[in-house]
Motif scaffolding. Structure first.
Motif, PDB file in Angstrom:
ATOM      1  N   GLY A   1       3.170  14.337   2.538  1.00 10.68           N
ATOM      2  CA  GLY A   1       3.795  13.078   2.944  1.00 10.68           C
ATOM      3  C   GLY A   1       3.099  11.877   2.331  1.00 10.68           C
ATOM      4  O   GLY A   1       1.902  11.890   2.091  1.00 10.68           O
ATOM      5  N   MET A   2       3.880  10.817   2.080  1.00  5.84           N
ATOM      6  CA  MET A   2       3.339   9.564   1.568  1.00  5.84           C
ATOM      7  C   MET A   2       3.763   8.437   2.486  1.00  5.84           C
ATOM      8  O   MET A   2       4.935   8.345   2.840  1.00  5.84           O
ATOM      9  CB  MET A   2       3.944   9.270   0.200  1.00  5.84           C
TER      10      MET A   2
ATOM     11  N   SER B   1       7.608   9.139   3.128  1.00  9.27           N
ATOM     12  CA  SER B   1       8.367   9.967   2.165  1.00  9.27           C
ATOM     13  C   SER B   1       7.797  11.374   2.202  1.00  9.27           C
ATOM     14  O   SER B   1       6.591  11.545   2.147  1.00  9.27           O
ATOM     15  CB  SER B   1       8.173   9.459   0.732  1.00  9.27           C
ATOM     16  N   CYS B   2       8.685  12.373   2.302  1.00  8.49           N
ATOM     17  CA  CYS B   2       8.193  13.750   2.340  1.00  8.49           C
ATOM     18  C   CYS B   2       8.867  14.590   1.280  1.00  8.49           C
ATOM     19  O   CYS B   2      10.073  14.550   1.148  1.00  8.49           O
ATOM     20  CB  CYS B   2       8.474  14.355   3.701  1.00  8.49           C
TER      21      CYS B   2
ATOM     22  N   SER C   1       4.086   4.322   2.961  1.00  8.06           N
ATOM     23  CA  SER C   1       4.002   3.066   2.205  1.00  8.06           C
ATOM     24  C   SER C   1       4.447   1.883   3.051  1.00  8.06           C
ATOM     25  O   SER C   1       5.136   2.048   4.071  1.00  8.06           O
ATOM     26  CB  SER C   1       4.799   3.162   0.914  1.00  8.06           C
ATOM     27  N   GLY C   2       4.043   0.713   2.588  1.00 11.92           N
ATOM     28  CA  GLY C   2       4.419  -0.493   3.319  1.00 11.92           C
ATOM     29  C   GLY C   2       3.720  -1.702   2.770  1.00 11.92           C
ATOM     30  O   GLY C   2       3.164  -1.670   1.674  1.00 11.92           O
TER      31      GLY C   2
ATOM     32  N   PHE D   1       0.845  -1.181   0.000  1.00 11.11           N
ATOM     33  CA  PHE D   1       0.000   0.000   0.000  1.00 11.11           C
ATOM     34  C   PHE D   1       0.883   1.234   0.000  1.00 11.11           C
ATOM     35  O   PHE D   1       2.019   1.207   0.474  1.00 11.11           O
ATOM     36  CB  PHE D   1      -0.940   0.021   1.213  1.00 11.11           C
ATOM     37  N   SER D   2       0.359   2.295  -0.561  1.00 15.76           N
ATOM     38  CA  SER D   2       1.091   3.554  -0.568  1.00 15.76           C
ATOM     39  C   SER D   2       0.061   4.646  -0.729  1.00 15.76           C
ATOM     40  O   SER D   2      -0.628   4.699  -1.729  1.00 15.76           O
ATOM     41  CB  SER D   2       2.062   3.546  -1.736  1.00 15.76           C
ATOM     42  N   GLY D   3      -0.088   5.485   0.279  1.00 19.66           N
ATOM     43  CA  GLY D   3      -1.144   6.488   0.210  1.00 19.66           C
ATOM     44  C   GLY D   3      -0.646   7.867   0.581  1.00 19.66           C
ATOM     45  O   GLY D   3       0.336   8.021   1.316  1.00 19.66           O
TER      46      GLY D   3
ATOM     47  N   SER E   1       7.348   3.476   6.790  1.00 17.76           N
ATOM     48  CA  SER E   1       8.085   4.310   5.843  1.00 17.76           C
ATOM     49  C   SER E   1       7.295   5.557   5.428  1.00 17.76           C
ATOM     50  O   SER E   1       6.171   5.470   4.969  1.00 17.76           O
ATOM     51  CB  SER E   1       8.415   3.466   4.597  1.00 17.76           C
TER      52      SER E   1
END
Lengths: 442, 454
Positions: free
Chosen positions: A400-401, A441-442, A403-404, A378-380, A439
């Motif tokens: 921001g995202m 990501s920004c 995921s995992g 998933f990654s949102g 995790s």
């Protein structure tokens, strides 16, 4: 209808007729003002026609056309590959419909709430400076199913829904908050509950903070958790089990998640949006444990996949249109969850937040369904995510995202679920989830 | 068609400021092969959509039965005074009368269902037999024929008969618990023969699926990215198109400021337009669901906001004319502002020049869809690392995300290779899915894009 049934009996080996008639109405506020009123009446029929183990699916909203089109149904079936299916005539209990039909909704006039809605919208706008939208609606479905095994049953289902949005934007900074709820009793319409939630979040969200890309302890709200449930829905699908594309294909009765995870599929909960007396293929409603203390107990099946895999049907055959999951006579039955419940754990939310030095609280996630969900990925987008610093929510993390992989998130990464379980749109009943090493990501 | 619009409008036009009646009949056929499962579905539907606008309020009703139309009009006229605070008005548009009949090459209705099924079955077999590494195949075919009659109390009368056709194929490969998909899509509003030449696309989809199972996952982080024209198109639709739809702007003081004409939102090289005029495109529209003739609407010119997508209601709120962008997917819904064929206009840069400046970046190809908002996100079908100006390793699961405002300014190069991309499925705004749309773009380069690795 008797005439059609007789004709289908003569021309087919097996058949099924599904009829749905929906009336709905809603009022909408935009830009702080009452601006729309919509009403809709929709009605239609679909037929599954089988001859020599070959199927066709025919949909029309014109009842008179049904008997004229049996030739086409037979024609389409005759050019299809063999795909047998079994229909059932199981006993369903329709004596008590109070879990899915409320008389008070029938007689409730949405327009009677206009002055209250006016007040709520005005107050929210004055307290927050945000532009407010509101939607209040009701629906009533009539559903009838008939098949060649002799099943012939119908029921009425109704419900209400309320949503409030607040938008506060400046160049380079758009903030949109959204709360919605499904309601099963007009007396339960609680504007204050949604307003308070929005005001509370607006306070924290006004303050933007930055965060480095990295791995963090994360608390998922029930709403954020619901966004990533599509991974499990895909993994537990009997279709993916039949095609051996689910990573769970060989894991029946094996531990696949943390023993803190118990996931239940339930089509009987009072007021649940997916509560029905029988699924859209005639299988009686039931409460079914899919994952018990981390162990996989069952996949979800429709009649087709039950036949394909020699399993018993599980009552997960529903007719939802793709993406927005609205029920329709035009949708072919496919596997879908009923209402999903994850049992709570021992965590107290406030204490969990206090224990985090540097982490994230996600209130709202979007877009996870677009990932490679069958593999659990998933990654949102963090539509609303907040930084936790030394035990406090200090501000909104922009851009921001998360995921995992769900098979790691709810396994080795899961610290605990909250004690309390929340009603999320009346189709998910989920706790907060406190997870490690997520995790960002920004 | 029942054609009851004229009679009813004559009867009720004096009881409200504005009345419109839309009657539609449509028929779809879909053929789907999912591995060894197939389905062939026929769907016929038809009904009426009514809108009443009076003294600032708008009310909508949709009914299936002809004998409920008049009752619905009466109810709407009764309810609409409650809504007059809404301040709803319509932009002034000239009454417009037009009939557009079907003008297509290779009518798919002339091919029997049996023959059609054979065509798509062959594609499915081709995928299944490509390699033992391919575990699942999916081939979808969709055709829709519709006729819509629209009439309003201002004298506008339109009659549109149209076709919408698309095909989608995908191949799934699995290796060591890694599942990856390759997919291709084609769409058209005029030429069914485009669906007959998918063999090469099938080879490409199968090949990429297998190669992706053996490719490393992309590292999360911030990258300079180059989007291929297909992905450029999805990007402009998701990242900007929805923001330019005026129904998300006119009711918000804040959005009116942010999207004000003359505001610099993007780099100087960026020009974006939305057009209903590309013939044969799934985004082609002779006129919209309010009877407003179609156009090419510039949204951004050289980085500066120059227009928005409007319905008559949103146009009135901004004091402009409608852009002909009010679309209802069928009679069950009111028209809302939608896109048509949304494009980033071609520029002057070459792909070579884009690559030259990149030490570490990502070359991204196509997409499986996305969502918009201040923060947009979209998947890539696949991507390649860019290292020291060269396209190198294939990587999987790259999902791109970013802040709309900063990203539009970070488009620093726009290619000279503009292409229209027709795809299957459609746009899902407001639950009206799948609305046929298309996109166009050249290669574009963007600095500082957030990439998630799943």
């Amino acid at each position: 209808m008797e005439k059609i049934v007789k004709e289908l009996k003569n021309r087919s080996d097996k058949f099924e007729i599904f009829h749905m008639d929906t009336i709905s109405s809603s009022i909408g506020y935009k830009g702080n003002k009452l601006s729309d009123h919509d009403m809709s009446q929709e009605s239609g029929y679909s037929v599954r026609f089988l001859k020599d183990k070959r199927q066709s699916f025919y949909v029309t909203n014109n009842f008179d056309e049904l008997s004229k089109q049996i030739d086409e149904m037979e024609d389409i079936a005759s050019v299809s590959d063999e795909k047998d299916i079994d229909f059932y005539n199981k006993k369903v209990d329709l004596t008590d419909n109070r879990n899915f039909y409320n008389e008070k909704i029938e007689s409730f006039d949405i327009k009677s709430k206009i002055s209250e809605c006016d007040k709520v919208v005005k107050e929210l706008n004055e307290k927050s400076d945000a532009t407010i939208s509101l939607g209040l609606g009701k629906y009533r479905d009539k559903i009838q199913l008939i098949n060649s095994e002799g099943f012939n049953s119908e029921y009425f289902k109704n419900g209400l829904y309320l949503s409030i949005s607040a938008e506060l934007s400046q160049p380079g900074n758009m903030l949109m908050l959204h709360e919605s709820t499904s309601i099963f009793d007009p007396d339960d319409i609680n504007f204050n509950e949604l307003s308070e939630k929005i005001l509370k979040e607006l306070e924290i969200a006004k303050n933007n903070v930055s965060m480095e890309t990295g791995n963090y302890p994360v608390i998922f709200s029930p709403r954020a958790l619901s966004d990533i449930m599509c991974t499990l829905e895909s993994g537990l699908s009997g279709l993916n089990f039949a095609f051996k594309t689910t990573p769970l294909k060989d894991s029946l009765n094996e531990k696949i998640l943390s023993d803190k995870v118990t996931l239940i599929d339930d089509s009987t909960i009072k007021g649940g949006s997916r509560t029905v007396p029988f699924d859209d293929e005639g299988i009686p409603a039931r409460r079914k444990i899919l994952i018990e203390k981390g162990v996989l107990k069952s996949f979800m099946h429709s009649l087709q996949t039950a036949k394909m895999t020699d399993s018993s049907p599980t009552g997960n055959g529903f007719r939802y249109k793709p993406i927005f999951h609205s029920k329709s006579y035009s949708a072919k039955p496919s596997i879908s969850r009923a209402n999903w419940i994850i049992e709570g754990g021992n965590m107290i939310m406030d204490e969990a937040i206090k224990s985090i030095k540097n982490g994230v609280y996600i209130s709202m996630l979007v877009g996870s369904f677009m990932s490679n969900i069958i593999s659990g990925e998933f990654s949102g987008n963090m539509w609303l995510g907040y930084k936790i610093e030394n035990g406090k929510l200090v501000g909104r993390i922009k851009n921001g995202m998360i995921s995992g992989n769900i098979y790691k998130l709810l396994n080795e990464q899961l610290i605990d679920f909250s004690k309390n379980v929340e009603n999320e749109g009346s189709e998910y009943y989920l706790p907060y989830a406190y997870c490690n090493n997520v995790s960002l990501s920004c | 068609m029942k054609n009851i619009g004229t009679k009813l409008i004559k009867k009720y036009k004096n009881r409200c400021d504005y009345l419109e009646i839309r009657e539609e009949k449509f028929e779809t056929l879909s053929i789907n092969f999912n591995d060894s499962m197939e389905s062939c579905n026929r769907y016929r539907n038809g009904g009426f959509a009514i809108r009443v606008i009076d003294k600032g309020g708008v009310a909508f009703a949709s009914v299936v039965n002809e004998n409920m139309v008049e009752k619905a009009i009466e109810e709407l006229i009764e309810v609409v005074p409650l809504l007059s605070d809404g301040g709803v008005k319509l932009s002034e548009e000239k009454p417009f009368v037009k009939k557009v009949t079907l003008n297509i090459k290779n009518d798919p209705r002339k091919i029997s269902i049996k023959e059609k099924r054979e065509i798509f079955k062959k594609y499915n077999e081709k995928i299944r037999n490509y390699s033992e590494k391919i575990t699942t195949s999916n081939v979808s075919y969709y055709e829709k024929f519709a006729r819509t009659l629209f009439e309003n109390s201002e004298g506008t009368k339109t009659d549109w008969e149209n076709m919408d056709v698309f095909g989608m194929i995908s191949a799934t490969a699995v290796k060591d618990n890694i599942t990856q998909r390759g997919h291709e899509t084609v769409g058209t509003s005029t030429d069914f023969s485009k669906l007959l030449i998918l063999d090469k696309k099938i080879d490409e989809a199968c090949d990429i699926a297998i190669r992706l199972t053996e490719a490393p996952q992309v590292e999360s982080g911030t990258y300079t990215v180059i989007l291929d024209p297909a992905l450029g198109g999805i990007f402009v639709h998701e990242a900007f198109g929805h923001t330019a739809e005026a129904d998300g702007i006119v009711d918000s003081e804040d959005m009116m400021k942010i999207m004000k004409i003359g505001t610099k939102l993007g780099s100087d090289k960026l020009t974006i337009f939305d057009s209903g005029l590309f013939p044969g495109s799934r985004g082609y529209l002779p006129f919209d669901s309010e009877g407003v003739p179609s156009q090419k609407t510039y949204l951004i010119k050289n980085g500066i906001v120059s227009g928005h997508l409007h319905s008559r209601i949103t146009a009135a709120k901004m004091g402009v004319k409608s852009s002909g962008s009010a679309r209802a997917i069928d009679f069950r819904y009111p028209p809302i502002v939608r896109m048509r064929t949304t494009c980033i206009d071609g520029g002057n840069d070459t792909l070579e020049d884009m690559l030259k400046g990149i030490k570490k970046g990502l070359y991204c190809v196509k997409s499986n869809g996305g969502t918009g908002g201040e923060m947009f996100t979209f998947t890539t079908a696949y991507a390649y690392m860019i290292e020291d100006g060269k396209i190198t390793t294939l990587v999987r699961d790259a999902k791109l995300s970013g802040n709309l405002f900063t990203t539009l300014k970070n488009i620093d190069m726009v290619g000279n290779d503009f292409k229209i991309y027709e795809m299957g499925g459609g746009c899902g705004k407001g639950g009206q899915f799948p609305l046929p749309v298309a996109t166009g773009s050249p290669h574009i380069r963007i600095q500082n894009v957030v990439v998630g690795g799943a």
